[in-house]
Design a protein around this motif. Structure first.
Motif, PDB file in Angstrom:
ATOM      1  N   SER A   1       0.000 -11.164  -1.534  1.00 32.05           N
ATOM      2  CA  SER A   1      -0.388 -11.625  -2.875  1.00 32.05           C
ATOM      3  C   SER A   1       0.797 -12.275  -3.584  1.00 32.05           C
ATOM      4  CB  SER A   1      -0.954 -10.467  -3.703  1.00 32.05           C
ATOM      5  OG  SER A   1      -0.025  -9.405  -3.811  1.00 32.05           O
TER       6      SER A   1
ATOM      7  N   LEU B   1     -10.901  -5.908 -10.673  1.00 31.66           N
ATOM      8  CA  LEU B   1      -9.732  -6.647 -11.155  1.00 31.66           C
ATOM      9  C   LEU B   1      -9.146  -7.514 -10.048  1.00 31.66           C
ATOM     10  CD1 LEU B   1      -7.722  -7.129 -13.489  1.00 31.66           C
ATOM     11  CD2 LEU B   1      -6.343  -5.270 -12.545  1.00 31.66           C
ATOM     12  N   THR B   2      -9.045  -6.978  -8.842  1.00 30.79           N
ATOM     13  CA  THR B   2      -8.565  -7.772  -7.714  1.00 30.79           C
ATOM     14  C   THR B   2      -9.548  -8.879  -7.387  1.00 30.79           C
ATOM     15  OG1 THR B   2      -7.397  -5.843  -6.835  1.00 30.79           O
ATOM     16  CG2 THR B   2      -7.803  -7.652  -5.316  1.00 30.79           C
TER      17      THR B   2
ATOM     18  N   TRP C   1      -8.930 -11.924  -9.439  1.00 26.71           N
ATOM     19  CA  TRP C   1      -7.827 -12.745  -8.936  1.00 26.71           C
ATOM     20  C   TRP C   1      -8.271 -13.554  -7.721  1.00 26.71           C
ATOM     21  CZ3 TRP C   1      -4.851 -11.962  -4.278  1.00 26.71           C
ATOM     22  CH2 TRP C   1      -3.759 -12.844  -4.160  1.00 26.71           C
TER      23      TRP C   1
ATOM     24  N   ASN D   1      -5.094  -2.013  -4.080  1.00 24.94           N
ATOM     25  CA  ASN D   1      -5.254  -2.826  -5.278  1.00 24.94           C
ATOM     26  C   ASN D   1      -4.012  -2.790  -6.165  1.00 24.94           C
ATOM     27  OD1 ASN D   1      -8.310  -3.659  -5.261  1.00 24.94           O
ATOM     28  ND2 ASN D   1      -8.259  -1.527  -4.634  1.00 24.94           N
TER      29      ASN D   1
ATOM     30  N   GLN E   1      -1.742  -6.001  -7.326  1.00 27.72           N
ATOM     31  CA  GLN E   1      -1.378  -6.281  -8.714  1.00 27.72           C
ATOM     32  C   GLN E   1       0.131  -6.369  -8.886  1.00 27.72           C
ATOM     33  OE1 GLN E   1      -3.618  -7.223 -10.968  1.00 27.72           O
ATOM     34  NE2 GLN E   1      -5.182  -6.930  -9.381  1.00 27.72           N
TER      35      GLN E   1
ATOM     36  N   ASN F   1       1.825  -9.822 -10.383  1.00 26.02           N
ATOM     37  CA  ASN F   1       2.704  -9.764 -11.548  1.00 26.02           C
ATOM     38  C   ASN F   1       4.076 -10.353 -11.217  1.00 26.02           C
ATOM     39  OD1 ASN F   1       4.787  -8.353 -13.392  1.00 26.02           O
ATOM     40  ND2 ASN F   1       2.847  -7.833 -14.388  1.00 26.02           N
TER      41      ASN F   1
ATOM     42  N   ARG G   1       5.180  -3.045 -14.567  1.00 25.61           N
ATOM     43  CA  ARG G   1       4.503  -2.431 -13.433  1.00 25.61           C
ATOM     44  C   ARG G   1       4.890  -0.973 -13.225  1.00 25.61           C
ATOM     45  NH1 ARG G   1      -0.107  -3.831 -12.421  1.00 25.61           N
ATOM     46  NH2 ARG G   1       0.076  -2.606 -10.505  1.00 25.61           N
TER      47      ARG G   1
ATOM     48  N   GLY H   1      -9.982  -1.076 -12.179  1.00 28.40           N
ATOM     49  CA  GLY H   1      -8.758  -1.781 -12.529  1.00 28.40           C
ATOM     50  C   GLY H   1      -8.772  -2.395 -13.902  1.00 28.40           C
TER      51      GLY H   1
ATOM     52  N   ARG I   1      -5.869  -6.987 -20.830  1.00 29.46           N
ATOM     53  CA  ARG I   1      -6.532  -7.956 -19.970  1.00 29.46           C
ATOM     54  C   ARG I   1      -7.490  -8.797 -20.797  1.00 29.46           C
ATOM     55  NH1 ARG I   1     -11.603  -7.175 -18.606  1.00 29.46           N
ATOM     56  NH2 ARG I   1     -12.605  -8.540 -17.057  1.00 29.46           N
TER      57      ARG I   1
ATOM     58  N   ASP J   1      -1.547 -14.420 -15.340  1.00 33.19           N
ATOM     59  CA  ASP J   1      -2.239 -13.334 -14.639  1.00 33.19           C
ATOM     60  C   ASP J   1      -3.454 -12.822 -15.395  1.00 33.19           C
ATOM     61  OD1 ASP J   1      -0.863 -12.142 -16.704  1.00 33.19           O
ATOM     62  OD2 ASP J   1       0.047 -10.558 -15.508  1.00 33.19           O
TER      63      ASP J   1
END
Length: 530
Positions: free
Chosen positions: A19, A52-53, A56, A303, A307, A311, A336, A383, A409, A506
């Protein structure tokens, strides 16, 4: 020894490293990805992709590929032995402000293959059989020594190095960082196998819990199921035939009338809770399992690693391209580390409910029956229930607006009554920041001047989107504004003022202020971007 160079060297080709590589590639930063394994791991290992993933994956154009290869899971169902008439259901269909109201069941091997496919299409391939032996950093970069299985060595000069090399991270060891924590009691066994005559819904992940252990059943793509058994401690056979018979006895104990076929794979493993005190040392970063590892309960680990990669990837991408100030990289660890601690806490509580066999079943049921547990756990597993608002600095001297704040978010609310187009569609058209302004009528000339100024100053790194609730005629020709239903203004706007939201690459808010204080967002951009 041969010598070469690369802007970014990524050690470890798991979900976190891949990622990060994808994000860096999106920003135009050349990357090298290495892995000590001779080839990709065919084992499925982790198998859930959270909403959430999934958001993306949509932003990078991989959503359709994942949808074709996954099983959509509507919920996670907890079934306790003495609560046969009641299911504790973590219902993903009840999630708000996302189009992904499900968890994807998909083997980790497939997830990694699809991510590698994206990178390959953009000119990046993983160098298998390549091991990091040494890394030495100085103010200008990192010198790494790599070895291959054929005995050859290479010295690589890189500006930045990312260690996403897992539980036994070489990078973490070279940095001398501790990785402390605990080991969970009990034994955990897993197999992928066909299951016949299962009377439980195939689009839900099932947890069958009694005093003797926990059995997880989840359909996977094709004809197999993930079958995971958590029990009190002790040794366990590795022979597939014996393991199949033991798993069958547990199924029979739960009287659900199913039979397990010959396993495709079996494994037994230990579950740890460990974390690192820091994710960065100058020009070297840690991500994923190299930085933190926690219980498998809830399927949060893969996951969380993704993330981390997202990030770090977008921030390092901007800095490496000279488009952002190096201080932006300080926020990777600042954001994070505490958020991953939140994930670890959630996983630990789920572990106590599902897999702590020393705890009376009644006590574990009581945890599930706590007020708001189901809603909170569903949001966290998805997430969507995490925020950076405690560490993202709000716009100075700007009055606080209710609800959404810097670090939250950006909700993916519909832009039209039928819900086909949504806010994230506006964000996903470009990399970079999005300046979203919401107007109750025609945008003020000052706002249009701001948009023009930003477009000239940041040259595609900030993309303006202007929404209004009035008719197009009232908005005026050439304003560039588009209509949006009241629900968008309810979530992002305010009843008594027009609002400006700055949304990061993001999908998290960098700021949300009354439009009269739009200068505060400009101040933020000036502090971050060059």
């Amino acid at each position: 020894m041969s010598r070469t160079s690369t802007p970014v060297l990524i050690v470890g080709a798991g979900p976190a490293g891949l990622s990060a590589a994808i994000e860096l590639t999106r920003w135009g930063v050349p990357v090298d990805v290495i892995d000590s394994a001779e080839e990709s791991n065919p084992q499925s290992k982790a198998f859930t992709i959270q909403p959430l993933t999934a958001e993306w994956l949509s932003s990078i154009g991989l959503s359709d590929d994942f949808q074709e290869r996954c099983v959509r899971m509507r919920s996670m169902d907890y079934r306790f032995a003495n609560k046969t008439d009641k299911i504790a259901r973590l219902d993903f269909e009840a999630l708000a402000d996302t189009r992904h109201r499900y968890v994807m069941a998909i083997p980790q091997s497939t997830t990694e293959a699809l991510m590698r496919g994206w990178l390959s299409a953009h000119g990046v391939t993983v160098r298998w059989g390549t091991t990091l032996r040494h890394a030495r950093q100085d103010p200008e970069g990192v010198t790494a020594v790599l070895s291959r299985s054929d005995g050859t060595t290479t010295e690589v000069r890189t500006e930045w190095l990312i260690g996403s090399d897992g539980l036994r991270s070489t990078v973490r060891g070279l940095l001398g960082l501790k990785f402390e924590g605990t080991t969970y009691a009990g034994r955990t066994r897993m197999m992928d196998a066909p299951v016949a005559d299962l009377k439980l819904d195939g689009d839900r992940i099932h947890y069958l819990i009694d005093e003797a252990g926990m059995l997880l059943l989840s359909r996977l793509p094709g004809d197999t199921y993930r079958v995971l058994l958590s029990e009190p401690g002790g040794t366990a056979p590795t022979d597939r035939v014996i393991a199949q018979a033991e798993f069958q006895r547990v199924l029979d104990r739960h009287t659900i009338g199913a039979s397990i076929g010959r396993p495709v794979s079996t494994s037994i493993f230990t579950i740890w809770r460990r974390d690192c005190p820091g994710y960065r040392r100058e020009r070297i970063f840690l991500a994923g399992d190299a930085a933190h590892i926690h219980s498998i309960a809830g399927g949060l680990g893969l996951n969380a690693g993704v993330q981390d990669g997202i990030n770090l990837g977008w921030k390092l991408g901007l800095v490496a391209m000279g488009s952002a100030r190096p201080s932006l990289l300080d926020t990777y660890e600042q954001e994070r580390l505490p958020l991953d601690a939140q994930v670890m806490t959630v996983a630990d509580k789920l572990h106590r409910i599902l897999m702590d066999h020393s705890r009376p079943l009644a006590d574990r049921i009581a945890l599930v029956e706590e007020p708001h547990f189901l809603e909170t756990a569903t949001s966290r597993i998805a997430g969507l229930g995490y925020t950076y608002r405690d560490v993202v600095e709000a716009a100075p001297d700007a009055p606080a607006l209710a609800d959404l704040a810097a670090g939250d978010r950006a909700p993916d609310v519909p832009l039209e009554p039928r819900g086909h187009a949504r806010v994230h569609d506006l964000l996903n058209k470009n990399t970079g920041y999005t300046l979203l302004t919401l107007h109750r009528s025609q945008p003020e000339p000052a706002t249009l001047a701001l948009i023009d100024r930003i477009q000239r100053r940041y040259r595609g790194r900030v993309h303006p989107v202007t929404l209004h609730t009035s008719t197009p005629a009232a908005c005026g020709a050439g304003s560039g504004s588009r209509p949006a239903p009241p629900n968008v203004h309810t979530v992002y706007g305010a009843p008594d003022t027009d609002v400006a939201c700055l949304i990061r690459p993001d999908g998290y808010l960098a700021g949300r202020v009354p439009i009269s204080r739009q200068d505060a967002l400009l101040t933020h951009l000036e502090a971050v971007l060059t």
